[in-house]
Design a protein around this motif. Structure first.
Motif, PDB file in Angstrom:
ATOM      1  N   ILE A 150       0.842  -1.198   0.000  1.00 30.36           N
ATOM      2  CA  ILE A 150       0.000   0.000   0.000  1.00 30.36           C
ATOM      3  C   ILE A 150       0.881   1.254   0.000  1.00 30.36           C
ATOM      4  O   ILE A 150       1.670   1.470   0.926  1.00 30.36           O
ATOM      5  N   LEU A 151       0.748   2.034  -1.057  1.00 35.30           N
ATOM      6  CA  LEU A 151       1.401   3.346  -1.094  1.00 35.30           C
ATOM      7  C   LEU A 151       0.344   4.334  -0.617  1.00 35.30           C
ATOM      8  O   LEU A 151      -0.644   4.597  -1.301  1.00 35.30           O
TER       9      LEU A 151
ATOM     10  N   LYS B 229      -1.328  -7.613  -4.027  1.00 37.30           N
ATOM     11  CA  LYS B 229      -2.289  -6.637  -4.547  1.00 37.30           C
ATOM     12  C   LYS B 229      -1.707  -5.254  -4.258  1.00 37.30           C
ATOM     13  O   LYS B 229      -1.288  -4.974  -3.136  1.00 37.30           O
ATOM     14  N   ARG B 230      -1.693  -4.390  -5.276  1.00 40.46           N
ATOM     15  CA  ARG B 230      -1.074  -3.069  -5.095  1.00 40.46           C
ATOM     16  C   ARG B 230      -2.143  -1.998  -4.993  1.00 40.46           C
ATOM     17  O   ARG B 230      -2.938  -1.816  -5.913  1.00 40.46           O
ATOM     18  N   LEU B 231      -2.121  -1.296  -3.880  1.00 39.93           N
ATOM     19  CA  LEU B 231      -3.119  -0.249  -3.646  1.00 39.93           C
ATOM     20  C   LEU B 231      -2.441   1.109  -3.491  1.00 39.93           C
ATOM     21  O   LEU B 231      -1.365   1.203  -2.897  1.00 39.93           O
ATOM     22  N   PHE B 232      -3.081   2.116  -4.012  1.00 38.10           N
ATOM     23  CA  PHE B 232      -2.529   3.478  -4.010  1.00 38.10           C
ATOM     24  C   PHE B 232      -3.635   4.394  -3.496  1.00 38.10           C
ATOM     25  O   PHE B 232      -4.642   4.572  -4.156  1.00 38.10           O
ATOM     26  N   THR B 233      -3.452   4.923  -2.306  1.00 39.21           N
ATOM     27  CA  THR B 233      -4.460   5.864  -1.801  1.00 39.21           C
ATOM     28  C   THR B 233      -4.059   7.288  -2.197  1.00 39.21           C
ATOM     29  O   THR B 233      -2.872   7.632  -2.153  1.00 39.21           O
TER      30      THR B 233
ATOM     31  N   THR C 193      -5.255  12.305 -15.582  1.00 43.19           N
ATOM     32  CA  THR C 193      -5.354  11.887 -14.182  1.00 43.19           C
ATOM     33  C   THR C 193      -4.106  11.073 -13.821  1.00 43.19           C
ATOM     34  O   THR C 193      -3.550  10.362 -14.668  1.00 43.19           O
ATOM     35  N   LEU C 194      -3.685  11.185 -12.577  1.00 45.79           N
ATOM     36  CA  LEU C 194      -2.482  10.473 -12.131  1.00 45.79           C
ATOM     37  C   LEU C 194      -2.618   8.959 -12.318  1.00 45.79           C
ATOM     38  O   LEU C 194      -1.637   8.265 -12.544  1.00 45.79           O
ATOM     39  N   GLU C 195      -3.857   8.478 -12.246  1.00 48.93           N
ATOM     40  CA  GLU C 195      -4.091   7.029 -12.389  1.00 48.93           C
ATOM     41  C   GLU C 195      -3.512   6.499 -13.698  1.00 48.93           C
ATOM     42  O   GLU C 195      -3.076   5.352 -13.769  1.00 48.93           O
TER      43      GLU C 195
ATOM     44  N   HIS D 152      -4.124  -0.017  -7.956  1.00 47.78           N
ATOM     45  CA  HIS D 152      -5.544   0.240  -7.789  1.00 47.78           C
ATOM     46  C   HIS D 152      -5.686   1.493  -6.917  1.00 47.78           C
ATOM     47  O   HIS D 152      -5.295   1.488  -5.752  1.00 47.78           O
ATOM     48  N   PHE D 153      -6.219   2.542  -7.498  1.00 42.87           N
ATOM     49  CA  PHE D 153      -6.357   3.801  -6.761  1.00 42.87           C
ATOM     50  C   PHE D 153      -7.646   3.784  -5.934  1.00 42.87           C
ATOM     51  O   PHE D 153      -8.687   3.335  -6.398  1.00 42.87           O
TER      52      PHE D 153
END
Ligand SMILES: [Fe+2]
Length: 324
Positions: free
Chosen positions: A117-118, A164-168, A194-196, A203-204
């Motif tokens: 998680i970033l 699983k990579r998550l980006f908040t 968009t940054l996404e 996954h944002f």
């Protein structure tokens, strides 16, 4: 109500956006974003449009819609056991690879995690900030910054192929999107606005929930009592970045133990990203968090936070000192 009229043609344009949002099941916040204004301002504009045009705009969806919108998603994890690594406030900058970043990459290499998680502010984006350039500052071009950020984030991806990579979203990460919304809303939805679009393997989301007990998001309170306030007021274990402090604050009451956790920073605390602090001392701490949770049959859940303190010459990961 002290409302003044606006130009009717402008109101008609704004009303069209509002009505379109209603048809698509969006929220007032989405309209606010597309107008590039705050939620409060969007509600005010709505009343102004109604007053000017003598019409009634439809009510927009409540919080139910949140989970259907990826950008504002409250990502849910429902699992008996979770092993996650959480890092925030990387503020990636060309040529600035901090010790904490290297320890983080080494930890990813040596251990496996279900989730990486970033937790916000992966990027800095000074060039599209609303704040003006500081004295004599040469602003890093966004294109250079994002290319660098992509390369550095790729180093993380290479080391966690199965997780699983998550980006908040962090406040700095939102700058590009906000800039488009404010200055060129007609470009919204175009590739690259968009940054996404620059971090396709992530996954944002806005926040993450583990079994209804733990919430992970970039920020809430930010005072020196942030961790304590977050735990007390949320009623859950709450994990945030933004403050650049690394600490765990347990809080116990009749419902049991929970934690406020601040996840430090992956950036070098004296780096050029932080020129706005002038040369003042900063009570920031490089490091990151390893989090394990385990849900038991009786409904109780263990939350095991392990901070990796990168102010140490040899930080400790799973009880072992790490040397580069
Ligand atoms: Fe932040």
């Amino acid at each position: 109500l002290g409302l003044t009229k606006r130009a009717p043609e402008e109101c008609q344009d704004l009303a069209r956006v509002w009505e379109d949002a209603a048809r698509r099941g969006l929220l007032t916040q989405d309209v606010a974003n597309s107008w590039g204004v705050s939620l409060r301002r969007a509600n005010y504009l709505r009343r102004q449009i109604e007053f000017t045009l003598g019409i009634k705009l439809p009510s927009l969806g409540g919080s139910k819609g949140v989970e259907t919108l990826p950008r504002f998603e409250h990502y849910k994890i429902d699992k008996k056991k979770v092993r996650a690594i959480i890092a925030s406030d990387w503020h990636i900058w060309p040529g600035e690879v901090s010790f904490a970043e290297r320890i983080f990459l080494k930890t990813l290499e040596d251990h496996t995690f279900d989730y990486v998680i970033l937790n916000g502010d992966v990027t800095d984006q000074p060039s599209v900030s609303r704040h003006g350039a500081l004295r004599g500052e040469e602003r890093l071009a966004l294109v250079d910054e994002l290319e660098e950020a992509q390369a550095r984030v790729k180093e993380v991806e290479r080391r966690c192929k199965k997780a699983k990579r998550l980006f908040t979203w962090g406040n700095h990460d939102e700058r590009l999107d906000k800039n488009i919304a404010r200055n060129a809303p007609e470009l919204a939805g175009l590739k690259g606005t968009t940054l996404e679009d620059y971090f396709k393997k992530w996954h944002f989301c806005l926040s993450i929930d583990i079994n209804g007990r733990v919430v992970i998001k970039h920020s809430w309170h930010s005072s020196i009592h942030a961790a304590h306030a977050n735990a007390v007021k949320s009623g859950k274990t709450m994990i945030t970045g933004h403050t650049h402090r690394l600490l765990t604050r347990p809080y116990n009451d009749y419902t049991g133990i929970r934690y406020g956790i601040e996840t430090g920073t992956l950036a070098g605390t004296m780096g050029p990203q932080f020129r706005y602090v002038d040369n003042n001392p900063r009570d920031w701490h490089p490091g990151f968090l390893i989090l394990e949770t385990e849900l038991y049959k009786d409904g109780s859940m263990d939350v095991r936070p392990q901070l990796v303190d990168c102010t140490l010459k040899k930080p400790v990961v799973y009880g072992q000192t790490v040397e580069l």
